[in-house]
Motif scaffolding. Sequence first.
Motif, short mmCIF file in Angstrom:
data_model
loop_
_atom_site.label_atom_id
_atom_site.label_comp_id
_atom_site.label_asym_id
_atom_site.label_seq_id
_atom_site.Cartn_x
_atom_site.Cartn_y
_atom_site.Cartn_z
N THR A 1 0.77 -1.19 0.13
CA THR A 1 -0.17 0.06 0.17
C THR A 1 0.64 1.30 -0.03
O THR A 1 0.52 2.28 -0.70
N ALA A 2 2.05 1.19 0.76
CA ALA A 2 2.82 2.43 0.85
C ALA A 2 3.50 2.73 -0.46
O ALA A 2 3.52 3.89 -0.73
N PHE A 3 3.88 1.61 -1.19
CA PHE A 3 4.63 1.75 -2.48
C PHE A 3 3.56 2.25 -3.46
O PHE A 3 3.82 3.03 -4.33
N ARG A 4 2.37 1.71 -3.62
CA ARG A 4 1.19 2.09 -4.40
C ARG A 4 0.81 3.44 -4.09
O ARG A 4 0.82 4.48 -5.41
N GLU A 5 0.69 4.13 -3.00
CA GLU A 5 0.40 5.44 -2.72
C GLU A 5 1.54 6.34 -3.26
O GLU A 5 0.93 7.43 -4.13
N ARG B 1 3.46 5.43 -5.63
CA ARG B 1 4.10 5.55 -6.87
C ARG B 1 2.68 6.28 -7.69
O ARG B 1 2.90 7.00 -8.61
N VAL B 2 1.46 6.03 -7.26
CA VAL B 2 0.15 6.76 -7.94
C VAL B 2 0.41 8.31 -7.68
O VAL B 2 0.29 9.15 -8.82
N ARG B 3 1.05 8.85 -6.76
CA ARG B 3 1.16 10.36 -6.64
C ARG B 3 2.31 10.66 -7.53
O ARG B 3 2.04 11.78 -8.24
N LEU B 4 3.23 10.04 -7.77
CA LEU B 4 4.40 10.51 -8.73
C LEU B 4 4.26 10.25 -10.23
O LEU B 4 4.86 10.70 -11.12
N LEU B 5 3.46 9.14 -10.45
CA LEU B 5 3.09 8.54 -12.05
C LEU B 5 2.91 9.84 -12.96
O LEU B 5 3.72 9.86 -14.06
N PRO B 6 2.07 10.50 -12.61
CA PRO B 6 1.96 11.69 -13.84
C PRO B 6 3.16 12.27 -14.12
O PRO B 6 3.54 12.77 -15.11
N GLY B 7 3.81 13.00 -12.92
CA GLY B 7 5.10 13.80 -13.24
C GLY B 7 6.22 12.94 -13.88
O GLY B 7 6.91 13.38 -14.72
N ILE B 8 6.37 11.54 -13.63
CA ILE B 8 7.14 10.87 -14.06
C ILE B 8 7.07 10.77 -15.52
O ILE B 8 7.72 10.77 -16.49
N ILE B 9 5.57 10.23 -16.01
CA ILE B 9 5.36 10.12 -17.41
C ILE B 9 5.56 11.31 -18.17
O ILE B 9 6.19 11.17 -19.32
N LYS B 10 5.40 12.59 -17.89
CA LYS B 10 5.70 13.89 -18.52
C LYS B 10 7.31 13.93 -18.57
O LYS B 10 7.65 14.36 -19.65
N THR B 11 8.02 13.55 -17.73
CA THR B 11 9.31 13.71 -17.51
C THR B 11 10.03 12.63 -18.69
O THR B 11 10.67 13.30 -19.39
N ARG B 12 9.57 11.64 -18.50
CA ARG B 12 10.09 10.42 -19.28
C ARG B 12 9.55 10.70 -20.70
O ARG B 12 10.57 10.38 -21.88
N TYR B 13 8.41 10.98 -21.08
CA TYR B 13 8.05 11.60 -22.30
C TYR B 13 8.98 12.66 -22.78
O TYR B 13 9.34 12.51 -24.23
#
Length: 295
Positions: free
Chosen positions: A108-112, A114-126
């Motif tokens: 649960t801790a990893f998922r929370e 990860r979910v918070r960071l994913l949008p920013g990571i997607i934009k940076t990786r793109y």
Amino acid sequence: MTLHRLSRIAAAVLAIVVLPNVIWAQESIQAAQTLYASASYDEALALLDRLQVEQLPPEDVRSVQQNRALCLLALGRSQDAEIAIAAVVNADPRYRPDDSTASPRVRTAFREVRVRLLPGIIKTRYTAARGLYDEQRWSEAVPALQEVQSLVTDHDLTDDQRKDVAEYKVLTEGFLKLAEAAATPPPPPSAPPAPAPEPPPVAPPSTVDYDRVFDATDSTVTPPVTIRQEMPRWIKGALALPGPGAVEITVSKSGVVERATIVQSMVSFYDRQVLDATKNWRYQPAQLDGRPVRF
């Protein structure tokens, strides 16, 4: 002694120094896992904190941060655990703890985080993948775009997050098809033997000013990656939120905020809290030509 021989000697010395560090680190990770299994969380964490992660390969760095997060969660240090988890997620956004070995609390801790960071990571990786595409580095652009394609369809994203990254899904699919086509061009027709090549021209010295402050208009710069960026809480029972606000920051070469300016105020007392909070924000610094730069 020739320059070539000096280079070989330097490489050999580096290998002699680094290899024992890697072996010692792997043994320390195993020892920390044993301590963790015996509920000796403080001792396991102290052992991991002594490791020099900057000298380790990426997979060992991730293992160190994973085990640090487990120890910190077990010790009830949730905020420190989130920072360690964020480092793991930023390094490998597709990583998830194994369901068969990780407790529900850890998952649960990893998922929370990860979910918070994913949008920013997607934009940076793109942005990084698009930079590789623009430079026609097809063999690197294809796996980078494939990673973004995997992230924008991640089942952990919320509905609002999916809407936020929807445009990246469309763009990634289009550029991925073009990159894959360019990466496997048809064989060129046979040509007569080329004449002996002329000596390559001497490249002019670099004119890049690596000390200036870069921004989003500099397409060759990889933007900073967020590690810690907590906003001050809006106290319940206080005034209603007046509307959106904006703060412009300059991230230093070491990943700290060296300047912060309110560019869209919400309310004066909250603006001051935001500016104070920026002093504790941390990032992986922006990169240009493999160097950290201000952004």
